[in-house]
Design an enzyme around this catalytic site. Structure first.
Site, PDB file in Angstrom:
ATOM      1  N   GLY A 240       0.811  -1.211   0.000  1.00 30.06           N
ATOM      2  CA  GLY A 240       0.000   0.000   0.000  1.00 30.06           C
ATOM      3  C   GLY A 240       0.843   1.258   0.000  1.00 30.06           C
ATOM      4  O   GLY A 240       1.979   1.274   0.477  1.00 30.06           O
ATOM      5  N   CYS A 241       0.282   2.318  -0.580  1.00 31.27           N
ATOM      6  CA  CYS A 241       0.887   3.650  -0.529  1.00 31.27           C
ATOM      7  C   CYS A 241      -0.252   4.656  -0.400  1.00 31.27           C
ATOM      8  O   CYS A 241      -1.398   4.266  -0.159  1.00 31.27           O
ATOM      9  CB  CYS A 241       1.746   3.924  -1.765  1.00 31.27           C
ATOM     10  SG  CYS A 241       0.814   4.038  -3.289  1.00 31.27           S
ATOM     11  N   GLN A 242       0.008   5.923  -0.575  1.00 28.00           N
ATOM     12  CA  GLN A 242      -1.022   6.924  -0.324  1.00 28.00           C
ATOM     13  C   GLN A 242      -2.085   6.971  -1.422  1.00 28.00           C
ATOM     14  O   GLN A 242      -3.277   7.064  -1.151  1.00 28.00           O
ATOM     15  CB  GLN A 242      -0.391   8.300  -0.164  1.00 28.00           C
ATOM     16  CG  GLN A 242      -1.310   9.320   0.504  1.00 28.00           C
ATOM     17  CD  GLN A 242      -1.682   8.952   1.931  1.00 28.00           C
ATOM     18  OE1 GLN A 242      -0.865   8.399   2.663  1.00 28.00           O
ATOM     19  NE2 GLN A 242      -2.912   9.232   2.325  1.00 28.00           N
TER      20      GLN A 242
ATOM     21  N   PHE B 294      -4.227   4.619   0.338  1.00 27.47           N
ATOM     22  CA  PHE B 294      -4.812   4.967   1.639  1.00 27.47           C
ATOM     23  C   PHE B 294      -5.709   6.204   1.563  1.00 27.47           C
ATOM     24  O   PHE B 294      -6.458   6.481   2.483  1.00 27.47           O
ATOM     25  CB  PHE B 294      -3.690   5.183   2.663  1.00 27.47           C
ATOM     26  CG  PHE B 294      -2.831   3.961   2.878  1.00 27.47           C
ATOM     27  CD1 PHE B 294      -3.367   2.687   2.787  1.00 27.47           C
ATOM     28  CD2 PHE B 294      -1.470   4.086   3.160  1.00 27.47           C
ATOM     29  CE1 PHE B 294      -2.582   1.547   2.976  1.00 27.47           C
ATOM     30  CE2 PHE B 294      -0.680   2.962   3.351  1.00 27.47           C
ATOM     31  CZ  PHE B 294      -1.232   1.696   3.258  1.00 27.47           C
TER      32      PHE B 294
END
Length: 264
Positions: A158-160, A187
């Site tokens: 996951g990343c932003q 996210f």
């Protein structure tokens, strides 16, 4: 006299031919250099497009599992490991509990003239508003991942916003990780409670920065304040202060106007 002229012409001819050859070589080299420069300008975009096509194909083929933010918590409870590939500056604003944190990109701290130019360019191209900074690839990324996560583990990446994590998924798949999932939308798409965030922070705001974050004019603010009016939130405070300044300025101008128009 004719013989002298003929000899002089014979001596000049090779030099003229050599000059023309050098000119031709120079022009050829210049054309090649321009073509190489054009390729250098085009290649990064082409490489990005090709990479996205490969990644989308892997998702379609099931080699990389696509999940949304709401599914992450359940997967973690079932033994999956969350790999957070955001830079430390974003993690500090919203860290997920028990996540393995290895940034795919880090801030470019190059202080050479070229490095400073890149940083200034990033600031001028929207960094002042969004808080973006010039980043560079973390060359120790996969080495750090292998130290923290065994290759037989099930990994959620996951990343932003979901782009860096998709790129990281490809690297994991190439390095022998068989079960890899990607958080679509990143996210930013998480609602409060979807992820076990430390200290109850709202992870949607972790990617904010710059002037847009100060005035509250970001997608995260809009989602969080969708039931509020334009006068609510940080941007609302700015508007209220601006209106107050205008009103005060208007009141102080009344005596002056009265004197101008014959008042006391």
């Amino acid at each position: 006299m004719k013989t002298v002229v003929s000899s002089r012409n014979a001596a000049v001819a090779p030099r003229a031919k050599a000059t023309r050859s050098r000119t031709l070589v120079s022009k050829t080299n210049g054309a090649l250099a321009r073509r190489v420069a054009c390729r250098a300008e085009v290649d990064p975009k082409q490489a990005m497009d090709e990479q996205m096509k490969r990644l989308q194909a892997q998702v379609s083929e099931g080699k990389i599992k696509a999940v949304n933010a709401a599914e992450v918590g359940n997967l973690i409870q079932n033994g999956w490991t969350l790999l957070d590939v955001r830079p430390p500056e974003e993690v500090q604003k919203g860290a997920v509990e028990n996540a393995v944190e290895v940034p795919l990109f880090v801030i470019d701290d190059d202080t050479s003239p070229g490095g400073l130019l890149k940083q200034m360019s990033a600031f001028g191209m929207g960094g002042w508003w969004l808080g973006n900074k010039h980043m560079k690839l973390n060359t120790k990324f996969m080495g750090s991942v292998r130290k923290g996560i065994p290759t037989d583990a099930s990994v959620i990446v996951g990343c932003q916003k979901g782009l860096r994590s998709l790129s990281a998924c490809e690297q994991l798949a190439k390095s022998g990780y068989q079960k890899v999932a990607w958080v679509t939308g990143g996210f930013d798409s998480a609602d409060p409670g979807d992820l076990p965030v430390k200290e109850g922070q709202d992870i949607r705001f972790a990617g904010n920065g710059g002037l847009s974050d100060v005035v509250g004019w970001t997608d995260a603010h809009k989602k969080a304040n969708k039931d509020q009016s334009v006068f609510d939130g940080p941007f609302g405070i700015v508007l209220k202060v601006a209106f107050a300044v205008i009103i005060i300025d208007g009141l102080t101008a009344v005596p002056t106007l009265s004197k101008l128009f014959g008042g006391e």
